[in-house]
Design a protein around this motif. Sequence first.
Motif: not given
Length: 413
Positions: A120-121, A206
């Motif tokens: 997600r990040s 995220p």
Amino acid sequence: MSTERETQSAAPPRVGLVLPGGGARAAYQVGVLRAVADLLPARSANPFPVVTGTSAGAVNATAIAVHADRFRVAVGNLERVWRNFQVGQVFRADTGTVVRSGLHWVLAMLSGGWLLPPPRSLFDNSPLRELLRGQFDFAGIRRSIDAGHLDAIAMSAAGYMTGRSVSFYESKPGSEPWSRMRRTGEPANLSLDHVMASVAVPFLFPPVSLGDEYYGDGAMREANPFSAAIHLGAQRLLVIGTRNENRPQGPLPPICPTFGQIFGYMLDALFSDGLYADLERLTQINHIVERVGALASVGDNNVQLRRIDILVIMPSRDLSEIARHHTASLPRALRTLLRTMGALNAGGGQLMSYLMFQDSYTRELIALGYQDAMKRSDDLLSFLGGFTVDKTGATQMMRRFQLRQEQRAEAEQ
């Protein structure tokens, strides 16, 4: 009395505080706010009826809004956090986490997402959520508004599905939602999720779910950073930016930029370019109003123009260069990652300057912000008091910005 103080309106205008994003650079804003607090009487309430913030600026804006009854207390609390920052309080940067994150990216890419889903990040910023949860009582925003110490606060986030810039705001009765091309203003009971959405820098942190949509850093779609403050009733704006425009721009050697340099360049554009574009637009509108008259009407929709006075405080030194002097204070794993990205090479200071949530760096930025603001103490007091200020910094800044653009064009020829 200072020569900058020429005239004053019958009632002091409502001053809006605009705090754009800048990652760790937002420590500079804290120094400016500390100077404002020291210039005012000790027990003064918040001098900014309207406060808006984006990304890290949203964190600073929230701190002001929660304790708007005692401005010096609000700034003191904020300064205490920024003066003692460690990277680990913002995102996980220990060796184990960085290695696991790197392996996750590699396995996801090599397997096309079959072995592991895409991350997600790059970083896990859950420590920041926990830090802010302990610092902010969001019910204090409503108490500040009900007590008359604050008219409105807004923070921006960008919707990934709709592609809109949304200014979530909490205000006293009478502030109506607005809708423009790709940007809206929506009333909300502001919460920690709104702040975390505003600081969710793409790729680094995220996205955050708000209602039926995921949101990221508010600077992504914020083409008009002054819009929310003006919609919420601000009649003049104090803007505290995080990018220096005084440094001379000479010819650069033809060296291919590293990924770290490119990413730093992207963050610089993300956090500052919209601010400069809106500053230029507002300056032009003010010139039109000066020539045509207040409340000038333009266009088929009979849009009313009015003058919005603006005072700009920007760093007097290059924050990227300051960051390079504090590289050794970063956690070893993060230094290794930045070195791999090429961010520790010459020209890589921009990325470091946004990620360096380390006390040695943030303290130097706070001191610089305080120093820069105190040099303009007469202008600040005049501006807050409703007086006309000639040296607002806006026109000079636009001239420096245009000069840099011309120098870059000449260097490329």
